[in-house]
Design an enzyme around this catalytic site. Structure first.
Site, mmCIF file in Angstrom:
data_model
loop_
_atom_site.group_PDB
_atom_site.id
_atom_site.type_symbol
_atom_site.label_atom_id
_atom_site.label_comp_id
_atom_site.label_asym_id
_atom_site.label_seq_id
_atom_site.Cartn_x
_atom_site.Cartn_y
_atom_site.Cartn_z
ATOM 1 N N GLN A 1 42.243 43.710 26.709
ATOM 2 C CA GLN A 1 41.607 42.409 26.494
ATOM 3 C C GLN A 1 40.210 42.575 25.900
ATOM 4 O O GLN A 1 39.597 41.597 25.496
ATOM 5 C CB GLN A 1 41.517 41.628 27.815
ATOM 6 C CG GLN A 1 42.867 41.073 28.270
ATOM 7 C CD GLN A 1 42.809 40.252 29.541
ATOM 8 O OE1 GLN A 1 43.468 40.583 30.512
ATOM 9 N NE2 GLN A 1 42.043 39.164 29.555
ATOM 10 N N ARG B 1 42.902 34.446 35.341
ATOM 11 C CA ARG B 1 42.792 33.175 34.625
ATOM 12 C C ARG B 1 41.641 32.320 35.163
ATOM 13 O O ARG B 1 41.798 31.127 35.464
ATOM 14 C CB ARG B 1 44.091 32.389 34.670
ATOM 15 C CG ARG B 1 44.177 31.395 33.512
ATOM 16 C CD ARG B 1 45.465 30.609 33.528
ATOM 17 N NE ARG B 1 45.542 29.790 32.317
ATOM 18 C CZ ARG B 1 46.618 29.705 31.555
ATOM 19 N NH1 ARG B 1 47.695 30.382 31.840
ATOM 20 N NH2 ARG B 1 46.623 28.927 30.505
ATOM 21 N N CYS B 2 40.486 32.961 35.308
ATOM 22 C CA CYS B 2 39.301 32.184 35.654
ATOM 23 C C CYS B 2 38.110 33.011 35.236
ATOM 24 O O CYS B 2 38.235 34.186 34.964
ATOM 25 C CB CYS B 2 39.235 31.902 37.157
ATOM 26 S SG CYS B 2 38.965 33.368 38.150
ATOM 27 N N GLU C 1 41.067 28.462 31.409
ATOM 28 C CA GLU C 1 41.122 28.812 32.818
ATOM 29 C C GLU C 1 40.891 27.629 33.745
ATOM 30 O O GLU C 1 41.145 27.718 34.947
ATOM 31 C CB GLU C 1 40.103 29.932 33.070
ATOM 32 C CG GLU C 1 40.467 31.141 32.211
ATOM 33 C CD GLU C 1 39.393 32.202 32.129
ATOM 34 O OE1 GLU C 1 38.218 31.832 32.290
ATOM 35 O OE2 GLU C 1 39.733 33.358 31.914
#
Lengths: 807, 287
Positions: A238, A385-386, A761
């Site tokens: 990522q 996902r935050c 997110e």
């Protein structure tokens, strides 16, 4: 050539498919046809395959490792253990959190499925056969599973490698299993305000250990070219540039001789931010063998050995006046980091941005403190996902607000409205020091309540409870309200870095002579749709159609340096870089236009896709014409070509927010929770592509449902991981997923070039408390204060049983 | 997640399969749809040296409904069970149960024979076969024999099947016209095994339950035929008391393990809820 009728500006703007256009995702043509190119699709001549022998114990001393039988398997080339890596000083690697992590277990194992030996073979089948035959003799040690016992006097010592190093990466360590203590805010003032409050509620809110579980697991192909000395690694990264720099620092290979490529990535959700032993082992194996080496995890390895998320035990305490005005918030967190501190947070924030825990509320004074501890569990602590630890913070405050509302017998939505930061207070500095850029919470909440018919829902709930009491139904209705504020877009270089690398991002644009373009960015899509949305930003900035702009990212040899994609940072940071690079293009184009139109550049104005002479719109040059001119004409004082680069250091984070309302029906006899309705209003500032936003919200809500209702990586007392396969780990299918209703308001960020804030997110951050609040709300009239996640059938039934309503 | 090395055989006839099984001995395993065996091989919990794939044997496929008897070939897939209108009309609980097995991809390949022969207590068809009082047709080199589904299961993965035998078909009497039926399964998600599930088949004659059979899935190390539970209903008007007695009788024979679905006590409780709800649904469907 300028004598044709000029199409109206709106028509020309629509043709560009810029900001606000729901243009279809250009990447989907290859994904839907099975033509994506993922790491495991990469096949190089002579490539070998590596696979790990892993620990069967949670905590044990390794007495011996016998690789003879494995080496005898036809096709097995080599077996690496810690002993082989020690001469290279690669048996440990630095983590993103300032700790070190064993690449291959050195004398002891600290979590089940920890990497012990790397078997390199001609194909993955021989490698798997070799792994089966690695014989490890263990001396079992007592496992430390409960983080609340980590700092007991008689707790097992986990990290012998650092037992005397009581000065950790984030300050002094209080115990040999302690990692750090981090705090923010005014402790004394908070304690005093709480003591003076009319009402105080306190609760231990646990956010269990879960795992991002992307569809594609982690993996890489490492290839050392011994002729030119260049190491290329294709991998599920990522943050490819950060991986390159880290790889250079730990291997001492010069950075220009390392090329990191992230091909198509099948979901990341934070799981692919970290550096894993497989990457190091594949690289070492390639250097040793001189041929490419591939390593690909299976699903069980991914779930049990790569970075987990959450595992925060948060004791919240909130005070209020008797009419419901919040006076203070304190939160003490015990953070279970597993065997190595491999959290992925900006360096100065060992608990991420947890101090956003005052949420959307105007709280005068607050304090939070976080203790990180080691346990015999897999390392990690990534932001699933935050943004960094934001979902934990949002969950804590949103549960605490509901608990306070219950205590005060107030409606939870009303209590929120009473305490929201007001529109006119922005930019707002929170008690814990964040400067919220913009917001209009009351408008969003009111819109949400009106759309779902909140009052009618509460009236229906009163009816439902009466019917339940009369024995006419066995289902209890719950209404969950959550209002979240995120902090995303890390971040300003002045306080945000990862291993010293500032968290700016970048964009480089080249306009081709015929008026099409290529843009390269420092980020990498894992499904977010960058190839679709970056061209939209640029189309609006430079007046060329989005479909004529190619986006490239993920190859460190060609992309400008950037810190990658996670924490909803792509739009706030790289999106801003794209806009700024576009503006540089436009500035040069203006000079060219002035020359061609024989006017002063100050006499020109920009109009969608062209510069026109002020007051004389018939006289213009389109961007396409200007692009050609840049390559074809000798213009005094202006270099040929039309390119620009922008490295964007954001002045602040962005603060997306939203109002979510969830309605559930809980079957008290089975514990089954049926999500009847879910409404999500998101405000992410300027909206680039509404269709992609909706898709992101759908995906994030589905993950939030999974987390709230079932996802958990738990361990038994011996440190054996439970639920480490997809048989148990809850990944909802379309059948379990309810219909999502999405909505929005638009409050642009004042400091972002196009006002965008990031959205990927938000639904995870807001969704989890909405679901959890709904389940808790279903039982609230029976006296329930708080029940822990996940709200699986058994736990929900157990709650019903505890409250005496099961049959 | 890669199995150990094995040899793959694909005989074209049942005789060829049986003789292969006889000659290869106990290191050989028969594979039907493979949805139980292959995951176990990938985890190396099963390491057969030979796999004998039955999918080319046409004699093992198909549904025959005649003279009051339904015979289903072992290699008939769950999808084929679901698609058969004739079977749905004669014995609708088969479709109802098959639709609760895993997901469409699995049902396209998974077979009834594999589902019942493997002895996995999580599989759904074995309890249903017990409720239907089905016979399993087993064929070996010494000929063919039939074993009742109610006697077939000994322990998890241990069944009455002898070395060298292949389960070729299931056979049961067509349930009486107008019978009531229901298969209720609680699971965490699509693809999961049951927390608990119950099959109920009953008939009602003039307001009185004249026959009832009940069986349970995944609450013991075998499927469980709940004889006493069924008997508690027979002769009753399916009143609250009779249903409660049946539920208690069913719960009494469960012995589930604690797992990710919940502790044993919870799974027994759910078995009771499934039985109660399945009885209610079956009663409503009966006429």
């Amino acid at each position: 050539m300028n004598d044709q009728t000029i199409p109206p500006a709106a028509e020309r703007a629509a043709a560009l498919q810029g900001l606000g256009s729901s243009r279809k995702r250009v990447e989907d043509a290859r994904f839907t046809q099975g033509k994506g190119n993922y790491v495991d699709d990469i096949k190089l001549p002579g490539m070998l395959f590596g696979d790990f022998a892993r620990s069967s114990h949670g905590h044990a001393r390794i007495k011996s490792i016998n690789k003879e039988a494995a080496l005898a398997v036809p096709g097995v080339i080599a077996v690496l253990t810690a002993e082989d890596l020690k001469p290279l000083n690669l048996h440990y690697m630095p983590t993103l959190a300032g700790d070190v992590q064993a690449v291959l277990a050195d004398e002891k194992v600290l979590f089940q499925n920890q990497e012990i030996a790397f078997v390199v073979a001609e194909d993955r089948y021989a490698a798997a056969d070799g792994v089966e035959l690695i014989e490890v003799e263990y001396e079992e040690l007592p496992a430390l599973v409960d983080p609340f016992k980590a700092m007991d006097d008689d707790a097992p010592l986990l990290r012998e490698d650092i037992k005397d190093k009581m000065d950790g990466a984030h300050g002094p360590r209080k115990h040999y299993n302690h990692i750090f203590y981090w705090e923010e805010g005014d402790k004394e003032g908070t304690d005093k305000a709480l003591a003076e409050s009319d009402v105080v509620v306190e609760e231990l809110i646990t956010y269990p250990r879960c795992h991002p579980s992307p569809i594609e697991t982690c993996g890489c192909v490492a290839s050392m070219d011994k002729i030119n000395g260049k190491l290329t690694i294709w991998g599920t990264f990522q943050a490819p540039h950060a991986v390159r720099t880290v790889a250079s620092l730990i291997t001492n290979i010069a950075e220009h001789n390392i090329r990191i490529v992230s091909p198509d990535i099948g979901g990341g959700f934070g799981n692919k931010v970290g550096v894993y032993p497989g990457y190091i082992c594949a690289a070492v194996a390639s250097i040793v063998t001189g041929v490419p080496v591939k390593w690909i995890e299976d699903k069980i390895e991914n779930l049990t050995a790569t970075a987990f998320a959450r595992d925060y035990h948060m004791t919240g305490k909130i005070g209020a006046t008797k009419d419901g005005k919040i006076t203070a918030l304190s939160c003490n967190v015990l953070a279970d980091h597993g065997a190595f501190d491999a959290c992925a947070d900006p360096t100065q924030f060992p608990a991420g941005f947890f101090s956003i825990c005052t949420g959307s509320y105007d709280i005068p004074v607050a304090h939070c403190g976080v203790d990180g501890v080691y346990t015999n569990k897999a390392p990690g602590g990534v932001a699933y996902r935050c943004s960094f630890r934001v979902t934990e913070a949002a969950y804590m405050i949103e549960r605490m607000i509901d608990i306070l509302a219950r205590k005060m017998d107030m409606d939870p939505a009303e209590l929120r409205m009473k305490n929201f930061i007001k529109k006119e207070q922005f930019p707002y500095t929170s008690a814990l020091g964040w400067e919220y850029d913009s917001g209009d919470y009351h408008t969003a909440m009111e819109k949400a309540m009106e759309t779902v018919g909140y009052k009618a829902l509460r009236a229906e709930q009163v009816e439902n409870r009466a019917a339940f009491a009369r024995g006419e139904t066995r289902a209890l209705m719950g209404v969950g309200v959550a209002f979240f504020t995120e902090i995303v877009g890390a971040g300003p270089v002045k306080n945000c870095d990862i291993l010293g690398l500032g968290m700016f991002d970048s964009c480089e644009i080249r306009i081709h002579p015929t008026g099409s373009a290529i843009a390269r960015v420092g980020t990498i899509s894992q499904g977010q749709g960058h190839a679709t949305t970056f061209p939209q930003i640029l189309a609006s900035e430079i007046g060329l159609p989005a479909e004529d702009i190619t986006v490239e990212e993920g190859d460190t040899d060609t992309a400008p340096y950037g810190l990658g994609t996670y924490g909803s940072r792509t739009t706030p940071v790289a999106g801003a870089a794209a806009a700024m690079a576009g503006r540089k293009i436009r500035a040069k184009a203006q000079m060219i236009a002035a020359y061609l139109l024989e006017v002063h550049d100050g006499d020109l104005e920009w109009d969608v896709d062209r510069f026109q002479v002020k007051g004389n719109p018939e006289k213009f040059k389109t961007m396409k014409e200007l692009a050609f001119a840049a390559y074809s004409q000798a213009i005094p004082g202006i270099e040929p070509g039309l390119e620009a680069v922008s490295y964007y250091d954001p002045p602040n984070m962005t603060y997306p927010f939203g109002a979510y309302i969830c309605v559930v029906d809980v079957d008290v006899d089975t514990g089954v929770v049926d999500v009847r309705r879910f409404y999500a209003l998101d405000d992410c500032g300027t909206r680039i592509n509404p269709m992609i936003i909706e898709g992101q919200v759908h995906g994030g809500l589905t993950e939030a449902l999974a987390i709230a209702m079932g996802q958990e990586i738990s361990y038994d007392a011996m440190g054996n991981v439970k639920g480490g396969s997809l048989m148990d780990y809850y990944l909802p299918t379309a059948v379990e997923t309810p219909v999502w209703e999405t909505d929005h308001t638009v409050t642009p960020s004042p400091h972002h070039p196009i006002g965008a804030k990031g959205v990927g997110e938000s639904p995870n951050v807001g969704g989890v408390p909405a679901f959890s609040n709904a389940v808790n709300d279903a039982f609230a009239h029976l006296g329930l204060t708080h029940t822990q996640m996940p709200h699986d059938h058994w736990r929900v039934w157990q709650t019903a049983q505890r409250l005496g309503v099961t049959g | 997640m890669i199995p150990g090395s094995f040899d793959y055989h694909r005989p074209a006839s049942l005789d060829a399969a049986i003789s292969l099984l006889a000659s290869l001995g106990e290191e050989a395993r028969v594979v039907a749809g493979g949805h139980s065996l292959i995951p176990m091989m990938k985890l190396r919990m099963a390491v057969p040296e030979h796999l004998i794939d039955l999918q080319d044997i046409d004699d093992l496929k198909g549904i025959a409904i005649n003279a009051g008897t339904i015979t289903i070939g072992a290699m008939t897939t769950q999808a084929e069970l679901i698609a058969s209108a004739e079977l749905e009309s004669a014995c609708p609980i088969i479709k109802e149960t098959a639709l609760l097995i895993a997901d469409p991809q699995v049902r396209n390949v998974g077979t009834i024979g594999g589902n019942v022969a493997n002895g996995d207590p999580g599989n759904d068809m074995p309890a249903l076969m017990q409720a239907l009082d089905a016979q399993y047709v087993l064929q070996g080199s010494g000929g063919s024999r039939e074993v009742s589904a109610r006697d077939f299961y000994e322990a998890a993965y241990f069944t009455a099947i002898e070395d060298g035998e292949i389960l070729t078909a299931v056979r049961f009497a067509t349930p009486a016209a107008g019978h009531g039926y229901a298969y209720f399964k609680q699971k965490r998600k699509i693809g999961d095994y049951a927390t608990a599930a119950a099959a109920v088949i009953l008939t009602i004659d003039g307001g009185t339950c004249s026959s009832a059979s009940i069986a349970l899935t995944n609450v013991g190390d075998t499927p469980l035929f709940a004889q006493a539970a069924g008997e508690a209903l027979i002769g009753s008007s399916l009143d609250q008391g009779a249903v409660a007695a049946a539920v208690e009788a069913a719960k009494a024979i469960t012995d589930p393990v604690a797992d990710g679905r919940g502790p044993a006590g919870f799974r027994t409780h759910i078995a009771g809820v499934m039985v109660g709800r399945a009885i209610a649904c079956a009663a409503e469907r009966a006429n």
